[in-house]
Design an enzyme around this catalytic site. Structure first.
Site, PDB file in Angstrom:
ATOM      1  N   CYS A 273      35.457  23.200  12.568  1.00 40.22           N
ATOM      2  CA  CYS A 273      35.268  23.076  10.981  1.00 40.22           C
ATOM      3  C   CYS A 273      34.538  25.406  10.668  1.00 40.22           C
ATOM      4  O   CYS A 273      32.926  24.992  10.657  1.00 40.22           O
ATOM      5  CB  CYS A 273      35.119  22.827  10.477  1.00 40.22           C
ATOM      6  SG  CYS A 273      35.309  20.806  10.995  1.00 40.22           S
TER       7      CYS A 273
ATOM      8  N   TYR B  56      33.197  35.680  31.109  1.00 42.07           N
ATOM      9  CA  TYR B  56      33.330  35.335  29.345  1.00 42.07           C
ATOM     10  C   TYR B  56      33.681  34.337  28.630  1.00 42.07           C
ATOM     11  O   TYR B  56      34.014  34.882  27.211  1.00 42.07           O
ATOM     12  CB  TYR B  56      32.731  36.780  28.531  1.00 42.07           C
ATOM     13  CG  TYR B  56      32.370  37.690  29.863  1.00 42.07           C
ATOM     14  CD1 TYR B  56      30.394  37.338  29.814  1.00 42.07           C
ATOM     15  CD2 TYR B  56      32.320  39.118  30.336  1.00 42.07           C
ATOM     16  CE1 TYR B  56      29.688  37.870  30.956  1.00 42.07           C
ATOM     17  CE2 TYR B  56      32.089  39.729  30.731  1.00 42.07           C
ATOM     18  CZ  TYR B  56      30.428  39.415  31.135  1.00 42.07           C
ATOM     19  OH  TYR B  56      29.934  40.232  31.756  1.00 42.07           O
TER      20      TYR B  56
ATOM     21  N   GLY C 177      30.741  47.373  34.073  1.00 41.53           N
ATOM     22  CA  GLY C 177      31.448  47.211  32.925  1.00 41.53           C
ATOM     23  C   GLY C 177      32.653  48.090  32.958  1.00 41.53           C
ATOM     24  O   GLY C 177      32.994  47.869  31.886  1.00 41.53           O
TER      25      GLY C 177
ATOM     26  N   ARG D 202      34.710  34.729  22.465  1.00 43.73           N
ATOM     27  CA  ARG D 202      35.416  35.716  22.624  1.00 43.73           C
ATOM     28  C   ARG D 202      36.102  36.523  21.412  1.00 43.73           C
ATOM     29  O   ARG D 202      35.735  37.159  20.284  1.00 43.73           O
ATOM     30  CB  ARG D 202      35.912  36.336  23.556  1.00 43.73           C
ATOM     31  CG  ARG D 202      35.118  35.188  25.287  1.00 43.73           C
ATOM     32  CD  ARG D 202      35.590  37.155  26.580  1.00 43.73           C
ATOM     33  NE  ARG D 202      35.992  38.516  25.401  1.00 43.73           N
ATOM     34  CZ  ARG D 202      37.082  38.916  25.604  1.00 43.73           C
ATOM     35  NH1 ARG D 202      37.901  39.100  25.542  1.00 43.73           N
ATOM     36  NH2 ARG D 202      36.259  40.058  25.162  1.00 43.73           N
TER      37      ARG D 202
HETATM   38  C1  LIG Z   1      26.543  41.970  32.141  1.00 45.79           C
HETATM   39  C2  LIG Z   1      26.233  42.782  33.505  1.00 45.79           C
HETATM   40  C3  LIG Z   1      26.846  43.180  34.508  1.00 45.79           C
HETATM   41  C4  LIG Z   1      28.887  42.940  34.610  1.00 45.79           C
HETATM   42  O1  LIG Z   1      28.924  43.359  33.398  1.00 45.79           O
HETATM   43  P1  LIG Z   1      30.201  43.856  33.659  1.00 45.79           P
HETATM   44  O2  LIG Z   1      31.367  44.012  31.993  1.00 45.79           O
HETATM   45  O3  LIG Z   1      30.974  42.431  33.073  1.00 45.79           O
HETATM   46  O4  LIG Z   1      30.431  43.871  33.998  1.00 45.79           O
HETATM   47  C5  LIG Z   1      26.388  44.263  35.147  1.00 45.79           C
HETATM   48  N1  LIG Z   1      24.649  44.454  34.679  1.00 45.79           N
HETATM   49  C6  LIG Z   1      24.253  44.003  34.238  1.00 45.79           C
HETATM   50  C7  LIG Z   1      22.682  44.584  34.092  1.00 45.79           C
HETATM   51  C8  LIG Z   1      24.701  43.175  33.118  1.00 45.79           C
HETATM   52  O5  LIG Z   1      23.569  42.985  31.703  1.00 45.79           O
END
Ligand SMILES: *Cc1c(COP(=O)(O)O)cnc(C)c1O
Length: 454
Positions: free
Chosen positions: A375, A404, A270, A343
């Protein structure tokens, strides 16, 4: 005639100005502008890649991937944590990207059979793989057991019962962690927040002690820890992480008090990156938050970063098809579209856009809407972005598109998947071929009753 004047958005007028081209470049050390060759990734001019491979093309810097993997590990080491990093494969599944990260000693966090296969194909051993996800199929769980992966992160009581039955029937024991939902608000985009009680992920933290005890009692399961993942593109400081990890620490103490074994803690991913000028946290801050909240437990921790590792090292290289003057705005129409990089359409995401040509880079800029040919009005990459006038075939680069990006592509409007290229120093190579029209059409079949071959 004031009414017909182009209306520049606030971002161009100055309240919160977009970063300049020079500022965008300065913050990305794998990119540089060369007076003759234009925008370079490491030592390779993007114009050369476009000439050889065409556009749109994803370009990844191996050097930047390595630097980020090392920076993350050294931040964790620096905080005195025993930590393993499991790159979240879903951010970028290119085998070449996975191989670079595997060579750096990273493990993998996977969410599907395809990702598990990709991680194994890149040489990541089962012992370095964690399997997350709210709906793993029996087939996927079977493969995870066969590969003897490090840990399956369970997201519900129902899944625990099913895995127990499956593992028992195979005469195996699966190592499992319980993914808990700490009900904290990561304060990120609603589509990528995952740690609130209304989200589908994990089990409520209140239910975790009873369920963890159940895991310990079920045959075929060996509970090894707890896991959480509160969301993606977290740039609002460490408060949400600290709150989540503090709850996890309390949970672990409660489990220990019941005599239940906890061997490590999976802290999820995250960590956000600065796409525009967000005050993105550094890995040292995350390591510090982990140390402060989970450190006293004395357990090894696992991290699952995706975007932080793979985002900045990648870009999407595109060509201008034409520049179109609308009633009160200028449109730059590119050969890349929302089917390539979704995105902006999906998350209202802002990506830096740099002209690749050295003359374009310094030419006077004015607001333009940057769009693709698909489109849909949503096929808009940027509105009112300060860019020079660009001729057909001029090149532009969308920055920070390594995570992503390609993985979220589709073939909408019957547009083939773009090629992927990796740069490493002075070398570059196509690491995924551009999809051909034969491949794009090839899966189609006409039934005999529509004139197809019987
Ligand atoms: C998507 C995901 C991540 C990675 O998230 P990032 O924001 O790209 O770091 C880590 N753990 C789980 C369980 C995820 O679904």
């Amino acid at each position: 005639m004031a009414a017909s004047l182009p209306v520049a958005p606030a971002s161009v007028l100055g309240a919160d100005p977009d970063p300049s081209f020079a500022e965008l470049l300065a913050a990305r050390s794998h990119l540089s502008m060369h007076a003759h060759d234009g925008l370079m990734v490491e030592e390779v001019p993007l114009a050369r890649i476009a000439a050889v491979v065409g556009t749109p093309t994803w370009v990844y810097s191996a050097g930047a991937l390595r630097r980020r993997a090392r920076a993350l590990k050294s931040a964790l080491d620096g905080a005195g944590l025993r930590a393993s990093v499991h790159y979240a494969v879903k951010a970028n599944t290119s085998l070449a990207v996975l191989k670079v990260l595997a060579d750096e000693g990273l493990g993998a966090d996977v969410v599907s059979e395809g990702e598990l296969r990709a991680a194994r194909a890149a040489g990541i051993p089962g012992s370095g793989i964690v399997f997350s996800g709210v709906g793993k199929t029996e087939r996927e769980l079977r493969l995870a057991i066969a590969e003897d992966i490090a840990q399956i992160n369970l997201e519900s009581a129902e899944e625990a019962e099913a895995l127990s039955a499956l593992a028992t029937s195979l005469g195996r024991t699966a190592r499992v962690a319980l993914r808990v939902n700490p009900d904290v608000d990561a304060r990120t985009h609603a589509k990528i927040t995952t740690g609130r009680s209304e989200n589908k992920f994990g089990v409520a933290i209140e239910d975790a002690p009873a369920l963890y005890a159940r895991l310990a009692a079920l045959p075929g399961l060996e509970p090894v820890g707890v896991a959480t993942h509160i969301g993606s593109q977290i740039t609002s400081g460490m408060a949400a992480y600290r709150a989540a990890y503090a709850r996890l620490a309390e949970l672990v103490q409660a489990l220990r008090a019941e005599g239940l074994p906890v061997r490590h803690i999976d802290c999820g991913g995250g960590l956000g990156i600065p796409y525009r000028d967000e005050p993105a946290p550094m890995p040292e801050a995350l390591a510090g938050a982990i140390k402060a909240t989970l450190g006293p437990l004395g357990l090894p921790v696992m991290l699952e970063p995706g975007r932080w590792i793979a985002g900045p090292p990648g870009l999407l290289l595109a060509s201008v098809v034409l520049q179109k003057q609308g009633t009160n705005r200028r449109f730059l129409v590119l050969d890349a579209a929302m089917n390539d990089l979704v995105r902006p359409a999906m998350y209202d995401a802002w990506h830096g856009i740099l002209p690749v040509g050295p003359v374009d880079f310094v030419a006077p800029a004015s607001p333009a809407d940057v769009v693709g040919p698909v489109c849909e009005t949503g096929d808009t990459f940027a509105r009112g972005r300060a860019l020079p006038s660009l001729k057909p075939r001029a090149l532009v680069a969308f920055l920070d598109a390594g995570a992503y990006g390609a993985v979220m592509s589709s073939t909408y409007n019957m547009r083939p998947f773009a090629a992927e290229v990796m740069v490493d120093g002075t070398r570059f190579a196509v690491v995924r071929d551009r999809q051909t029209y034969d491949e794009l059409l090839g899966g189609n079949r006409l039934p005999a009753w529509l004139g197809g071959a019987p």
